[in-house]
Design a protein around this motif. Sequence first.
Motif, PDB file in Angstrom:
ATOM      1  N   LEU A 243       0.726  -0.897  -0.059  1.00  0.00           N
ATOM      2  CA  LEU A 243      -0.035  -0.133  -0.127  1.00  0.00           C
ATOM      3  C   LEU A 243       0.935   1.285  -0.095  1.00  0.00           C
ATOM      4  N   VAL A 244       1.942   1.479   0.919  1.00  0.00           N
ATOM      5  CA  VAL A 244       2.648   2.614   0.866  1.00  0.00           C
ATOM      6  C   VAL A 244       3.434   2.601  -0.427  1.00  0.00           C
ATOM      7  N   ARG A 245       3.835   1.546  -1.050  1.00  0.00           N
ATOM      8  CA  ARG A 245       4.575   1.553  -2.360  1.00  0.00           C
ATOM      9  C   ARG A 245       3.409   2.145  -3.372  1.00  0.00           C
ATOM     10  N   ARG A 246       2.183   2.063  -3.323  1.00  0.00           N
ATOM     11  CA  ARG A 246       1.342   2.783  -4.243  1.00  0.00           C
ATOM     12  C   ARG A 246       0.841   4.058  -3.825  1.00  0.00           C
ATOM     13  N   GLY A 247       1.607   4.574  -2.802  1.00  0.00           N
ATOM     14  CA  GLY A 247       1.223   5.919  -2.248  1.00  0.00           C
ATOM     15  C   GLY A 247       0.105   6.253  -1.417  1.00  0.00           C
ATOM     16  N   ARG A 248      -0.287   5.057  -1.056  1.00  0.00           N
ATOM     17  CA  ARG A 248      -1.539   5.244  -0.111  1.00  0.00           C
ATOM     18  C   ARG A 248      -1.033   5.478   1.349  1.00  0.00           C
ATOM     19  N   PRO A 249      -1.990   6.352   1.946  1.00  0.00           N
ATOM     20  CA  PRO A 249      -1.654   6.557   3.727  1.00  0.00           C
ATOM     21  C   PRO A 249      -1.939   5.256   4.334  1.00  0.00           C
ATOM     22  N   VAL A 250      -1.151   5.088   5.095  1.00  0.00           N
ATOM     23  CA  VAL A 250      -1.001   3.798   5.889  1.00  0.00           C
ATOM     24  C   VAL A 250      -0.771   3.975   7.049  1.00  0.00           C
ATOM     25  N   ARG A 251      -1.387   3.212   8.058  1.00  0.00           N
ATOM     26  CA  ARG A 251      -1.378   3.139   9.440  1.00  0.00           C
ATOM     27  C   ARG A 251      -1.359   1.936  10.052  1.00  0.00           C
ATOM     28  N   VAL A 252      -0.135   1.469  11.090  1.00  0.00           N
ATOM     29  CA  VAL A 252      -0.304   0.123  11.265  1.00  0.00           C
ATOM     30  C   VAL A 252      -0.303   0.255  12.825  1.00  0.00           C
ATOM     31  N   LEU A 253      -1.325  -0.094  13.413  1.00  0.00           N
ATOM     32  CA  LEU A 253      -1.272  -0.300  14.987  1.00  0.00           C
ATOM     33  C   LEU A 253      -0.713  -1.845  15.393  1.00  0.00           C
ATOM     34  N   THR A 254       0.285  -1.827  15.874  1.00  0.00           N
ATOM     35  CA  THR A 254       0.723  -3.165  16.064  1.00  0.00           C
ATOM     36  C   THR A 254       0.499  -3.589  17.648  1.00  0.00           C
ATOM     37  N   ILE A 255       0.103  -4.602  17.901  1.00  0.00           N
ATOM     38  CA  ILE A 255      -0.474  -5.270  19.256  1.00  0.00           C
ATOM     39  C   ILE A 255       0.444  -6.285  19.708  1.00  0.00           C
ATOM     40  N   ASP A 256       1.001  -6.507  20.898  1.00  0.00           N
ATOM     41  CA  ASP A 256       1.595  -7.688  21.363  1.00  0.00           C
ATOM     42  C   ASP A 256       0.514  -8.780  21.481  1.00  0.00           C
ATOM     43  N   ARG A 257      -0.616  -8.417  21.873  1.00  0.00           N
ATOM     44  CA  ARG A 257      -1.583  -9.581  22.437  1.00  0.00           C
ATOM     45  C   ARG A 257      -2.807  -9.089  22.037  1.00  0.00           C
ATOM     46  N   VAL A 258      -3.656 -10.063  21.858  1.00  0.00           N
ATOM     47  CA  VAL A 258      -5.139  -9.766  21.805  1.00  0.00           C
ATOM     48  C   VAL A 258      -5.911 -10.325  22.998  1.00  0.00           C
ATOM     49  N   ASP A 259      -5.935  -9.280  23.952  1.00  0.00           N
ATOM     50  CA  ASP A 259      -6.505  -9.367  25.346  1.00  0.00           C
ATOM     51  C   ASP A 259      -7.212  -8.130  25.707  1.00  0.00           C
ATOM     52  N   ALA A 260      -7.848  -8.166  26.980  1.00  0.00           N
ATOM     53  CA  ALA A 260      -8.682  -7.381  27.584  1.00  0.00           C
ATOM     54  C   ALA A 260      -7.997  -5.929  27.626  1.00  0.00           C
ATOM     55  N   GLU A 261      -6.599  -5.973  27.875  1.00  0.00           N
ATOM     56  CA  GLU A 261      -6.040  -4.699  28.416  1.00  0.00           C
ATOM     57  C   GLU A 261      -5.839  -3.989  27.077  1.00  0.00           C
ATOM     58  N   THR A 262      -5.344  -4.768  25.960  1.00  0.00           N
ATOM     59  CA  THR A 262      -4.945  -4.081  24.697  1.00  0.00           C
ATOM     60  C   THR A 262      -6.245  -3.744  24.140  1.00  0.00           C
ATOM     61  N   LEU A 263      -7.359  -4.828  24.328  1.00  0.00           N
ATOM     62  CA  LEU A 263      -8.687  -3.946  23.682  1.00  0.00           C
ATOM     63  C   LEU A 263      -9.007  -2.761  24.273  1.00  0.00           C
ATOM     64  N   GLY A 264      -8.952  -2.427  25.494  1.00  0.00           N
ATOM     65  CA  GLY A 264      -9.380  -1.361  26.177  1.00  0.00           C
ATOM     66  C   GLY A 264      -8.707  -0.183  25.651  1.00  0.00           C
ATOM     67  N   ALA A 265      -7.083  -0.534  25.339  1.00  0.00           N
ATOM     68  CA  ALA A 265      -6.288   0.532  24.994  1.00  0.00           C
ATOM     69  C   ALA A 265      -6.843   0.927  23.489  1.00  0.00           C
ATOM     70  N   LEU A 266      -7.011  -0.111  22.717  1.00  0.00           N
ATOM     71  CA  LEU A 266      -7.629   0.168  21.240  1.00  0.00           C
ATOM     72  C   LEU A 266      -8.709   1.176  21.291  1.00  0.00           C
ATOM     73  N   MET A 267      -9.620   0.644  22.237  1.00  0.00           N
ATOM     74  CA  MET A 267     -10.886   1.199  22.160  1.00  0.00           C
ATOM     75  C   MET A 267     -10.877   2.930  22.722  1.00  0.00           C
ATOM     76  N   MET A 268     -10.244   3.115  23.550  1.00  0.00           N
ATOM     77  CA  MET A 268      -9.881   4.471  24.034  1.00  0.00           C
ATOM     78  C   MET A 268      -9.193   5.109  23.169  1.00  0.00           C
ATOM     79  N   HIS A 269      -8.227   4.339  22.292  1.00  0.00           N
ATOM     80  CA  HIS A 269      -7.411   5.038  21.232  1.00  0.00           C
ATOM     81  C   HIS A 269      -8.591   5.681  20.229  1.00  0.00           C
TER      82      HIS A 269
END
Length: 451
Positions: free
Chosen positions: A368-394
Amino acid sequence: MLYRQTIRWARAAELALAIDAGRERAQEALDALRRQRDDDRRPYLCLPARTDDLPAIEARAEAIRASGVGDVVVLGTGGSSLGTRALLALDGPTLGASSGLRVHVPDNLGATLMDAVLRDLDPARTHFIAVSKSGGTAETVAQTLTAFEAVSAALGPTRAAQAFTLVSEPGGSPLRRLAGQWGVATLDHDPDLGGRYSVMSVVGALPALLAGFDIAALRRGAGRVVDQALAPGADPAHVPAAEAAVLGHVAGEAAGAAIAVLLAYDDRLAPFTRWWAQLWAESLGKRGLGSTPVAALGPVDQHSQLQLYLDGPGDKLISLVKPVTAGTGPRVAPALTAGAGEGRLDYLSGRTIGDLVDAEADATAEALVRRGRPVRVLTIDRVDAETLGALMMHFMLETVITAHLIAVDPFDQPAVEEGKQLTRAALRGTGDALAAAVPAGLVSDLGVSAT
Ligand SMILES: O=P(O)(O)OC[C@H]1O[C@](O)(CO)[C@@H](O)[C@@H]1O
């Protein structure tokens, strides 16, 4: 690390002035949010730090468990159910498997679906939680009335009342009045908390507690994001939600990015992307502004949507949520790949399923980047409740900051009211309202009959 956000866009350097101007506006938004949090004016900002509301929710959950039920059905729609689904999905395909209770969230009203719920569940072993902030949403009222009638017919009205809980804001709404008449236990929905911002309140917490979901961890993750974003002196360029809002705004204004895609690389996050779509659409789609959310799932949508994202109109900001999965899952046996022919499957030999998904997410972002598209990657270590809470608040913060940038109110949804009025008019038989609404712009009205 709960998550790390990386933004890549070839045009960012050329648009540096617009980005700087956006950051200045984002600073205003962060300052306003900090004041609102400190003055206790916005419940969604304060919920992560709260614990005083949990005993009452836990007590209701305990009463439901003690009634000996095996199934819990959450009746509700939109902000009263999408967040709950997102929480419960972390358990995998069987909601509530870890608690021994099966929690069902049939958030889309449908005659067949509702028939199935009432036919397949034992009324004596099922508890219904009706969730509606307004207490008047037609879908939830219809679900609740049909379910109450079915349980009453099977067990009588007294036991039916014990089989229900209502979560709704105080007042004289239809559901609130009926619950009072029936003797149904009722928990208050905070009137100052919009449905799409309510997942961490009793709305999500009651079903989540019943399903064995760690609501404290959800709030902890959200709290870490709020604390970082609203720390005194926080620079918007170092606050992921603010930086993403600025990029999205600039991409919209300067590059016509009218579509926001959220592509999550884990099945358990699919309901989270649907929760986000409501948050984004209802909060920002006003006065001809806002961008259209698309909830996508990887890798499967690489094989259905990605062609368009890469080679179709350049009108998208694409965000990937990428759990680190390298080295996880079943491993492909080298002995088997050898049989496919010289070198043909060497790239899979000895690799895990997680290795493949991980590489695919990275490769998609790079393409996508090579095609010139704006790209954002959110990398997460775990799929768990604490991470989900962080993503939801984000995403709540990103939404509200974006609303500041485009000057709309992120907490109302005035336009949906007209469709609700037309629905009620049609059911009342005063469908003239519908008839009057359609012909003006009617372009075509065709059908095909099968004989
Ligand atoms: O919780 P309620 O009041 O039943 O509303 C359900 C949903 O309906 C909407 O009002 C839109 O019709 C959403 O904003 C809301 O999340």
